[in-house]
Design a protein around this motif. Structure first.
Motif, mmCIF file in Angstrom:
data_model
loop_
_atom_site.group_PDB
_atom_site.id
_atom_site.type_symbol
_atom_site.label_atom_id
_atom_site.label_comp_id
_atom_site.label_asym_id
_atom_site.label_seq_id
_atom_site.Cartn_x
_atom_site.Cartn_y
_atom_site.Cartn_z
ATOM 1 N N THR A 377 51.495 2.321 30.006
ATOM 2 C CA THR A 377 52.096 1.231 30.771
ATOM 3 C C THR A 377 52.772 0.232 29.842
ATOM 4 N N ASN A 380 51.010 -5.072 31.267
ATOM 5 C CA ASN A 380 49.836 -5.232 32.124
ATOM 6 C C ASN A 380 49.703 -6.702 32.537
ATOM 7 N N ARG A 401 51.322 -2.673 35.417
ATOM 8 C CA ARG A 401 49.970 -2.463 35.943
ATOM 9 C C ARG A 401 49.456 -3.827 36.391
ATOM 10 N N GLU A 403 46.264 -4.755 38.797
ATOM 11 C CA GLU A 403 45.184 -4.269 39.649
ATOM 12 C C GLU A 403 44.490 -5.380 40.432
ATOM 13 N N GLY A 458 53.647 -0.291 40.175
ATOM 14 C CA GLY A 458 52.437 -0.878 39.603
ATOM 15 C C GLY A 458 52.230 -2.323 39.958
#
Length: 507
Positions: A377, A380, A401, A403, A458
């Motif tokens: 990736t 992040n 990314r 999350e 993402g």
């Protein structure tokens, strides 16, 4: 063999955890200087004569920096601990490491040369504790490079340390420079007695650390890790702004290594800056024009507190972060494998900060002109933060990314950073054909390994809009407008609409 590795990990893990828990106590202990050590003589920098050509060159190059100050010129001696020599010198001393050697110095054939240069090795047997205003500058003659590395019996966690666990020492305000040094985290004979955790480790302080034109060879350790666990409002007093950083024109070279048979490890991290408890710190942190190459799990991990900001400009990342880290093997869970990791406000931060409230301002990361090529990736995102993203080139399996769905990534107008996308032209360089405002700030995305990922793959909570164009930006105006407007956001908000309008007005 797999079962053996598993049982080894179970045996080592408790010792590893115990070592981590005792970190604070270890940091509080400073190594003592052995009696009978003879320290080099300090001389007024302006009066140094008869020095090697490398020293003369640095004195001329940094004439403004050294004027009126005390200098110490050292020669490499394998029988002496460089850390002990430096730790015995006072504040505000310029320490020049020449490429001269003692008569007992012999070449180290196991240490590869860099760019055809002959390494001149300075060994440390303990931590270098960089004092207020101390500068360490490599001053090698042409054809040589100054190398600092641990000796085989080295057992400290860090090679060079600055600051204290939670004490900012507000009276200490003089910059410290580290320039023109090659750092290695291993001795020429191989592994040290205990793994070096990081080459440079910085804690809380109230001065600026300037690291320029250095080379970091990483095998087992983190390159540079700066983390302060104290809390501070940097806007409350302009003399108490906390740790500053100028990290420019450095190179990282990561290499895999074997600790046990049939298992190679890659370095965990190149550069980490973690200041979650420092609020409203502005224009104090800059990472610019650095190069990251080789095997590195995560290139840069940056954590800021409420209202702070950081500039990340024109860095080149070309790393292979596929592989296993020592941390993964010991702890049993996956390590992060990204180009840059940006972290902002989270519930954990709010719980730890008694003065925080729901109106806390997310930190701002200005990320401009970087080239990021990784195996996993590119960027992040952790927590809530603001991001200005012009003219970056991302090449990876996935660009993003994110999350933690409940935290917003807030896109900021990228146009003010257009001038930071490229280095200023030198007088003998010709300017290229003027570009439109859009072409100056547009990002590019290239998926690898057959990835179908798009420009926002993402991202799960984006407020605003980022601008990507996979073409060369030499297309018609109508095509460029279309590229800017097509579904490039997860959540189109009023901010995104206003930014798009601003874009159209600048075309």
């Amino acid at each position: 063999m797999i079962k053996l590795h598993y049982h080894l990990a179970q045996l080592i893990a408790p010792l590893f955890l115990l070592q981590v828990l005792s970190l604070g106590a270890q940091n509080a202990v400073k190594p003592t200087t052995p009696s009978g050590t003879t320290y080099p003589t300090k001389v007024l920098c302006d009066s140094l004569i008869g020095q090697p050509s490398g020293v003369r060159q640095r004195l001329s190059q940094y004439s403004e920096l050294v004027r009126g100050r005390q200098c110490v010129v050292l020669s490499a001696d394998p029988t002496k601990d460089l850390a002990q020599l430096i730790n015995g010198l006072p504040d505000d001393t310029v320490i020049l490491l020449s490429s001269s050697t003692t008569t007992t110095m012999t070449p180290s054939p196991s240490v590869a040369t860099v760019a055809g240069k002959t390494p001149v090795n300075y060994f440390v047997g303990s931590e270098i504790l960089l004092k207020n205003g101390q500068d360490i500058i490599g001053a090698a003659d042409d054809g040589f490079e100054v190398v600092i590395m641990p000796d085989k019996s080295y057992s400290n966690r860090y090679m060079l340390r600055v600051g204290d666990y939670v004490d900012f020492k507000f009276a200490e305000t003089k910059d410290s420079n580290i320039r023109h040094i090659t750092f290695r985290d291993n001795s020429p004979e191989g592994h040290t007695l205990k793994r070096v955790n990081s080459i440079v480790y910085g804690e809380c302080h109230n001065r600026r650390l300037i690291m320029e034109n250095n080379v970091f060879h990483l095998t087992e350790s983190i390159g540079v890790r700066l983390e302060c666990r104290g809390t501070l409002d940097a806007s409350a007093n302009n003399l108490r702004t906390g740790p500053g950083l100028l990290f420019a024109n450095n190179a990282f070279k990561g290499e895999s290594y074997s600790l046990i048979s049939n298992l190679d490890f890659i370095p965990l991290e190149a550069l980490a800056v973690s200041y979650p408890g420092i609020k409203h710190q502005s224009e104090k942190l800059t990472v610019i024009d650095n190069v990251f190459q080789g095997k590195i799990s995560e290139v840069g991990h940056f954590t800021l507190g409420s209202g702070s900001r950081m500039n990340i400009f024109r860095n080149i990342i070309d790393v292979d972060n596929s592989g296993t880290t020592y941390h993964e093997w010991i702890m049993g869970h996956s390590a992060h494998k990204h180009g840059f990791a940006l972290a902002g406000l989270t519930d954990e931060y709010a719980d730890a900060d008694a003065d925080s409230d729901s109106d806390a301002e997310p930190p701002l990361f200005n990320v401009a002109g970087n080239r990021i090529s990784v195996k996993n990736t590119a960027i992040n995102i952790d927590g809530e933060l603001k991001l200005a993203l012009p003219c970056n080139h991302l090449q990876a399996v996935k660009p993003w990314r994110q999350e933690q769905h409940k935290y917003s990534l807030i896109a900021i107008d990228p146009f003010p950073l257009a001038g930071d996308c490229k280095k200023p032209l030198r007088f003998h360089q010709r300017a290229t054909k003027p570009q439109s405002a859009f072409c100056k700030i547009v990002n590019t995305w290239t998926p690898t390994n057959g990835s179908p990922a798009g420009t926002i793959s993402g991202l799960t909570n984006l407020e605003g809009q980022f601008y990507f164009n996979s073409a060369s930006c030499q297309t018609s105006t109508s095509t460029r407008i279309s590229a800017a407007i097509k579904g490039t956001t997860v959540t189109m908000t009023a901010l995104g609409i206003m930014t798009t309008l601003a874009l159209l007005l600048n075309l």
